[in-house]
Scaffold this motif. Sequence first.
Motif, short mmCIF file in Angstrom:
data_model
loop_
_atom_site.label_atom_id
_atom_site.label_comp_id
_atom_site.label_asym_id
_atom_site.label_seq_id
_atom_site.Cartn_x
_atom_site.Cartn_y
_atom_site.Cartn_z
N LEU A 9 39.19 38.87 48.23
CA LEU A 9 40.53 38.70 48.79
C LEU A 9 41.54 39.56 48.05
O LEU A 9 42.40 40.20 48.67
CB LEU A 9 40.94 37.23 48.73
CG LEU A 9 42.34 36.88 49.22
CD1 LEU A 9 42.53 37.31 50.68
CD2 LEU A 9 42.61 35.39 49.07
N PHE A 10 41.46 39.60 46.72
CA PHE A 10 42.39 40.41 45.94
C PHE A 10 42.26 41.90 46.32
O PHE A 10 43.27 42.61 46.44
CB PHE A 10 42.12 40.25 44.44
CG PHE A 10 42.33 38.87 43.91
CD1 PHE A 10 43.21 37.99 44.53
CD2 PHE A 10 41.64 38.43 42.79
CE1 PHE A 10 43.40 36.70 44.04
CE2 PHE A 10 41.83 37.15 42.29
CZ PHE A 10 42.71 36.29 42.91
N SER A 45 49.11 35.64 39.03
CA SER A 45 47.71 36.07 39.07
C SER A 45 47.41 36.87 40.33
O SER A 45 46.76 37.92 40.30
CB SER A 45 46.78 34.86 39.00
OG SER A 45 46.95 34.15 37.79
N LEU A 46 47.92 36.37 41.46
CA LEU A 46 47.69 37.05 42.73
C LEU A 46 48.30 38.44 42.73
O LEU A 46 47.66 39.42 43.12
CB LEU A 46 48.29 36.21 43.87
CG LEU A 46 48.23 36.83 45.27
CD1 LEU A 46 46.81 36.97 45.74
CD2 LEU A 46 49.05 35.98 46.25
N THR A 47 49.54 38.54 42.27
CA THR A 47 50.23 39.83 42.27
C THR A 47 49.58 40.80 41.30
O THR A 47 49.41 41.99 41.60
CB THR A 47 51.71 39.63 41.91
OG1 THR A 47 52.30 38.66 42.79
CG2 THR A 47 52.48 40.94 42.04
N MET A 48 49.22 40.31 40.13
CA MET A 48 48.59 41.18 39.13
C MET A 48 47.30 41.79 39.65
O MET A 48 47.08 43.00 39.54
CB MET A 48 48.33 40.37 37.85
CG MET A 48 47.75 41.19 36.70
SD MET A 48 45.94 41.28 36.70
CE MET A 48 45.53 39.56 36.38
N TRP A 49 46.43 40.98 40.26
CA TRP A 49 45.17 41.52 40.77
C TRP A 49 45.39 42.38 42.00
O TRP A 49 44.67 43.38 42.20
CB TRP A 49 44.20 40.38 41.07
CG TRP A 49 43.46 39.91 39.85
CD1 TRP A 49 43.54 38.69 39.24
CD2 TRP A 49 42.53 40.67 39.08
NE1 TRP A 49 42.72 38.64 38.13
CE2 TRP A 49 42.09 39.85 38.02
CE3 TRP A 49 42.02 41.97 39.18
CZ2 TRP A 49 41.17 40.29 37.08
CZ3 TRP A 49 41.11 42.41 38.22
CH2 TRP A 49 40.69 41.57 37.19
N GLY A 50 46.38 42.03 42.82
CA GLY A 50 46.69 42.89 43.96
C GLY A 50 47.14 44.27 43.52
O GLY A 50 46.69 45.30 44.07
N PHE A 51 48.02 44.32 42.52
CA PHE A 51 48.47 45.60 41.97
C PHE A 51 47.28 46.38 41.41
O PHE A 51 47.19 47.61 41.57
CB PHE A 51 49.49 45.37 40.86
CG PHE A 51 50.84 44.94 41.35
CD1 PHE A 51 51.18 44.99 42.69
CD2 PHE A 51 51.80 44.47 40.45
CE1 PHE A 51 52.43 44.59 43.13
CE2 PHE A 51 53.05 44.07 40.88
CZ PHE A 51 53.37 44.13 42.22
#
Length: 312
Positions: free
Chosen positions: A78-79, A194-200
């Motif tokens: 998902l990330f 966490s979501l934003t960090m892995w998305g970036f």
Amino acid sequence: MQPHHPRTDGPLGPRDLVLYAICILIFGTGWFPLKLQLGVVAPEVSGLWRFLIAALAMLAFTLATGGRIAFGWRDHVLFAALGTTLFSANFLSFYYAGYHLPSGLMSVIFSLSAILIPVFSALFLGVRLRRQVLGGAAAGIIGLALVFGPSLADGRGIHGAGEGLALGLAGTVFFALGSLLTGVAGRRGYSIASLTMWGFTYGCVVLLAVALIRGAAFTVEWTPRYLGSFAMLVVVQTLAGFPVYNMLVRRIGANRAGYGTVLFPLVALALSTLFEDYHWTLTAAAGVALVLVGVLMVLRQPKAQVPAPPPL
């Protein structure tokens, strides 16, 4: 992780409206700096520097606040999808569209995501299309056509419009898909950090791969124009904007959060009035009024009990 279901019906609360306003201001002011990035540095490299700095900053913030770093492979699927759609392909498409289209027109194309998000929600998540959403989005798009139509009719400032339009539409589709994935992630209960960090992070991987495939030079343009616009895109649009947008999607759903994209061009138009000598007309004023009517149609939805889409 605690699953979270957004409030997809009923009036917005004060906090929702504040988040809405912040998103509109942040993303509405990002089109002009994006244009300033074009020139010496390849778009994929500019994007790579942008999201690399943002990923490192979000990693530091996540560690400092005790956020979760380790996840299973299903989470990373998902990330990676989120990083590909929302944090790389979306931006890369619009960077290249900027070579052919003015920033205001790019923001108009991007506003079509207000319609694409509900349509994709219906196609992929089984969410019922609401007439208020489609009617309000349609009113907004028609209003924007009145605002920008005269300049498009005589072709002022438009070169390679066909290619630019195709790239802009591709970027809009990627953004709409990424918005749906943000909603799915919210229902799974990931923290925003966490979501934003892995998305970036995954966005960086995609942009690095594109840069290597295209043989782009990993350079920086050491000019006030490039560095100033770069700093604004990193700090305001990326580090501040996406966590706020993710929070808004988590609270009110991707459909209603996505309608804010219809208002982004109005912010861009205001900047054009101040810095690019944009001249208002009666047609443009009528278009603005129609956009505001569309906003009221969407935001003042009646309360209703609609089942939340099932978590994926």
